[in-house]
Design an enzyme around this catalytic site. Sequence first.
Site, PDB file in Angstrom:
ATOM      1  N   SER A  14       5.057   2.522   7.976  1.00 45.31           N
ATOM      2  CA  SER A  14       4.624   1.349   7.219  1.00 45.31           C
ATOM      3  C   SER A  14       5.728   0.888   6.281  1.00 45.31           C
ATOM      4  O   SER A  14       6.329   1.690   5.567  1.00 45.31           O
ATOM      5  CB  SER A  14       3.363   1.678   6.412  1.00 45.31           C
ATOM      6  OG  SER A  14       2.280   1.945   7.252  1.00 45.31           O
TER       7      SER A  14
ATOM      8  N   HIS B  89       0.817  -1.217   0.000  1.00 47.77           N
ATOM      9  CA  HIS B  89       0.000   0.000   0.000  1.00 47.77           C
ATOM     10  C   HIS B  89       0.854   1.272   0.000  1.00 47.77           C
ATOM     11  O   HIS B  89       0.334   2.363  -0.229  1.00 47.77           O
ATOM     12  CB  HIS B  89      -0.974   0.009   1.192  1.00 47.77           C
ATOM     13  CG  HIS B  89      -0.323   0.256   2.522  1.00 47.77           C
ATOM     14  ND1 HIS B  89      -0.061  -0.744   3.427  1.00 47.77           N
ATOM     15  CD2 HIS B  89       0.103   1.397   3.113  1.00 47.77           C
ATOM     16  CE1 HIS B  89       0.497  -0.236   4.507  1.00 47.77           C
ATOM     17  NE2 HIS B  89       0.599   1.072   4.345  1.00 47.77           N
TER      18      HIS B  89
ATOM     19  N   ASP C 253      -0.081  -7.606   1.232  1.00 42.90           N
ATOM     20  CA  ASP C 253       0.354  -6.220   1.412  1.00 42.90           C
ATOM     21  C   ASP C 253       1.879  -6.123   1.463  1.00 42.90           C
ATOM     22  O   ASP C 253       2.450  -5.442   2.318  1.00 42.90           O
ATOM     23  CB  ASP C 253      -0.261  -5.616   2.671  1.00 42.90           C
ATOM     24  CG  ASP C 253      -0.084  -4.100   2.733  1.00 42.90           C
ATOM     25  OD1 ASP C 253       0.074  -3.485   1.661  1.00 42.90           O
ATOM     26  OD2 ASP C 253      -0.090  -3.547   3.847  1.00 42.90           O
TER      27      ASP C 253
END
Length: 430
Positions: free
Chosen positions: A274, A165, A197
């Site tokens: 992230s 993402h 992901d």
Amino acid sequence: MALRSINKLNVFVKRCATTLLYCRHKSAPSALNTNSASSPTSTNSSRNNNNKNEDDNRNNKNGFSGYSWRSAIRFFVPFSLGALASTMVAQREELTPTISARTLNGRRREFNFIADVVAGCADSVVYIEIKDTRHFDYFSGQPITASNGSGFVIEQNGLILTNAHVVINKPNTMVQVRLSDGRTFPATIEDVDQTSDLATLRIQVNNLSVMKLGKSSTLRSGEWVVALGSPLALSNTVTAGVISSTQRASQELGLRNRDINYLQTDAAITFGNSGGPLVNLDGEAIGVNSMKVTAGISFAIPIDYVKVFLERAAARRKKGSAYKTGYPVKRYMGITMLTLTPDILFELKSRTQNMPNTLSHGVLVWKVIVGSPAHSGGLQPGDIVTHINKKEIKNSSDVYDALADGKKELDIVILRGVKQMRVTITPEDP
């Protein structure tokens, strides 16, 4: 130390006793002469006193009279106690700084284990920027940053691991990677798996510091871990915490089509973290930072699952057929979201007063990419999506289904705190 000083005092007094005895005998003749010149009554009195002193001398094994001992004690005890106190204070002043310095230095080396972990692996962490090639900065003329994230080097020849993402679902963009030493390189996306992901990037540079990959299967709840990344574009940021759970099923998080048991930690994973590594105290990556629900509740993808993805990606690269896997790229809205399961709802309601007790379902907007349709339409991090085009939204899959409907605009009902609002978003085509 006090007993040693008292023993020295005892020896000192005994040595002085000889001097006292000598002084007493020297003064005895003059006393006798005085008595002989006195009257008979005085002579009798002196004879009685002498007899008493002789009795006292016989009772005292050292040969001193009671008066002599009292004189010695009256003189020597205050003097010796003062010397004893001075000696103890001097010794304490001499020893205390050395002991304190040694103790503090030992504590610093012993307990700063987080700093040792960071020193061993921080060089392999990178900062990732997604540049929007359609919008340019007014002053520099460079493409603006649409979003950012983190990653870490897993091969010396420039292979980087991050979250999917972080790098996909944004058309008309380019990826840029900044190393820990400040050097910046353009990057190409090699493999993407939206189901897990995960994604890999490649930059054209060699001899990079590589992050060691550990084993997430050996983790235990309560183990110390360190999250590294670049939250809010602040490179080389470190947070620490413990593993709260090693088996947090994706179904508990409302993530359908993902057969992953996430690592839950209380280490702070914020925007930009992230894709960065979650490392153990051996400096090995045991997870990939993925998402945060609220303060103290964050999740990472276990490194054992990541290794399977990397093996498949390596096999495809050898065949020359590296490609994107997982879900097909859908229309772009520009958010990262998390399904509100009953457990997550309970945690959120217990931590904040700005959530209706009647709320039973929805999707939490965790991140909104600047310049995206969601950002332009008014969505904000922390909003809870409950309906899209008059249909209930119970999980993230319902949002993907709404994007796939093909309607030009999305009429979205959200909760912002306790206030219900409506926003309209026009997704971008891939």
